[in-house]
Design an enzyme around this catalytic site. Sequence first.
Site, PDB file in Angstrom:
ATOM      1  N   ARG A  53     -10.567   9.052  31.504  1.00 19.49           N
ATOM      2  CA  ARG A  53     -11.327   9.503  30.337  1.00 19.49           C
ATOM      3  C   ARG A  53     -12.331  10.563  30.756  1.00 19.49           C
ATOM      4  O   ARG A  53     -12.623  10.734  31.943  1.00 19.49           O
ATOM      5  CB  ARG A  53     -12.040   8.336  29.660  1.00 19.49           C
ATOM      6  CG  ARG A  53     -13.087   7.648  30.491  1.00 19.49           C
ATOM      7  CD  ARG A  53     -13.766   6.533  29.723  1.00 19.49           C
ATOM      8  NE  ARG A  53     -14.532   7.030  28.585  1.00 19.49           N
ATOM      9  CZ  ARG A  53     -15.217   6.234  27.760  1.00 19.49           C
ATOM     10  NH1 ARG A  53     -15.202   4.922  27.935  1.00 19.49           N
ATOM     11  NH2 ARG A  53     -15.898   6.735  26.759  1.00 19.49           N
ATOM     12  N   GLU A 109     -26.007  12.463  20.721  1.00 15.19           N
ATOM     13  CA  GLU A 109     -25.717  11.062  20.455  1.00 15.19           C
ATOM     14  C   GLU A 109     -26.947  10.297  19.985  1.00 15.19           C
ATOM     15  O   GLU A 109     -26.838   9.362  19.182  1.00 15.19           O
ATOM     16  CB  GLU A 109     -25.129  10.410  21.708  1.00 15.19           C
ATOM     17  CG  GLU A 109     -23.762  10.955  22.109  1.00 15.19           C
ATOM     18  CD  GLU A 109     -22.685  10.681  21.065  1.00 15.19           C
ATOM     19  OE1 GLU A 109     -22.785   9.657  20.360  1.00 15.19           O
ATOM     20  OE2 GLU A 109     -21.757  11.498  20.958  1.00 15.19           O
ATOM     21  N   PRO A 131     -14.517   2.671  40.212  1.00 19.13           N
ATOM     22  CA  PRO A 131     -13.578   3.645  40.774  1.00 19.13           C
ATOM     23  C   PRO A 131     -12.292   3.051  41.327  1.00 19.13           C
ATOM     24  O   PRO A 131     -11.374   3.809  41.650  1.00 19.13           O
ATOM     25  CB  PRO A 131     -14.398   4.331  41.874  1.00 19.13           C
ATOM     26  CG  PRO A 131     -15.480   3.363  42.218  1.00 19.13           C
ATOM     27  CD  PRO A 131     -15.803   2.650  40.936  1.00 19.13           C
ATOM     28  N   GLY A 132     -12.194   1.733  41.410  1.00 24.03           N
ATOM     29  CA  GLY A 132     -10.923   1.134  41.791  1.00 24.03           C
ATOM     30  C   GLY A 132      -9.873   1.236  40.700  1.00 24.03           C
ATOM     31  O   GLY A 132      -8.673   1.096  40.974  1.00 24.03           O
ATOM     32  N   GLU A 159     -15.426   7.336  13.016  1.00 23.69           N
ATOM     33  CA  GLU A 159     -15.219   6.761  14.343  1.00 23.69           C
ATOM     34  C   GLU A 159     -15.369   5.241  14.328  1.00 23.69           C
ATOM     35  O   GLU A 159     -15.400   4.603  15.382  1.00 23.69           O
ATOM     36  CB  GLU A 159     -16.202   7.377  15.345  1.00 23.69           C
ATOM     37  CG  GLU A 159     -15.949   8.857  15.611  1.00 23.69           C
ATOM     38  CD  GLU A 159     -16.846   9.422  16.686  1.00 23.69           C
ATOM     39  OE1 GLU A 159     -17.624   8.649  17.290  1.00 23.69           O
ATOM     40  OE2 GLU A 159     -16.770  10.637  16.939  1.00 23.69           O
ATOM     41  N   GLU A 161     -17.872   3.409  13.693  1.00 24.49           N
ATOM     42  CA  GLU A 161     -19.095   2.944  14.341  1.00 24.49           C
ATOM     43  C   GLU A 161     -19.952   2.157  13.349  1.00 24.49           C
ATOM     44  O   GLU A 161     -20.161   2.585  12.216  1.00 24.49           O
ATOM     45  CB  GLU A 161     -19.901   4.129  14.882  1.00 24.49           C
ATOM     46  CG  GLU A 161     -19.231   4.836  16.044  1.00 24.49           C
ATOM     47  CD  GLU A 161     -20.033   6.009  16.564  1.00 24.49           C
ATOM     48  OE1 GLU A 161     -19.950   6.299  17.763  1.00 24.49           O
ATOM     49  OE2 GLU A 161     -20.739   6.646  15.751  1.00 24.49           O
TER      50      GLU A 161
END
Length: 208
Positions: A53, A109, A131-132, A159, A161
């Site tokens: 992402r 935001e 990060p794995g 969205e 929300e």
Amino acid sequence: MGELDSTFDHDDVTIESDEALYQGFFQLRGLRFRHRLFGGGWSPAMHREIFWRENCTCVLPYDPWRDEVVLLEQFRAGALGREASPWLLEVVAGINEAGDDGEATARREAEEEAGLTLGRVEKICDYLVSPGGTNELVHLYGGCVDAQGAGGIHGLEHENEDIRVQPLAFETAMEGLRCGRIWNAPAIMALQWLALNRERLRDEWRAG
């Protein structure tokens, strides 16, 4: 004494294939690669699926005059199946849009999710979420706000929300950390940063 410099860099990884396995709201990619080993030589080829992402920005709105933070309460599907409620208390967050840096995203935001206008903004850190299994990078900030009148239901309907804005006294927010009511990484890290820097920020941000 140990060293902080990395032994290896990007040149020490060979990407043999990079395939998009799924493309929906997010992307799943399959990587096949080899990398150098600390003991010498190269690893065997291995395959990993990576949740892919864009970079994300999070910001903790803090009012140094009222000594309040502004947190957001909203449902998170990734928190289902745990003992605690999947309605989390979080900081403001959003995915960086093309051409926007972290601060621009933080300001956008804050307005969209909480109806807040950020004044001074201070970088806390950049960090890799997990990060794995994902490449996601978070830019984390603290931002100065006037929290008087903050509250209500916010978010973008298209969205899906549904965000409840909650101004909280600093000590109330810290109790949320201690009791486990606040249990997502950006909020934990940002509030701990605020605890370490609160007196300095009250002096600097109130001075303008």
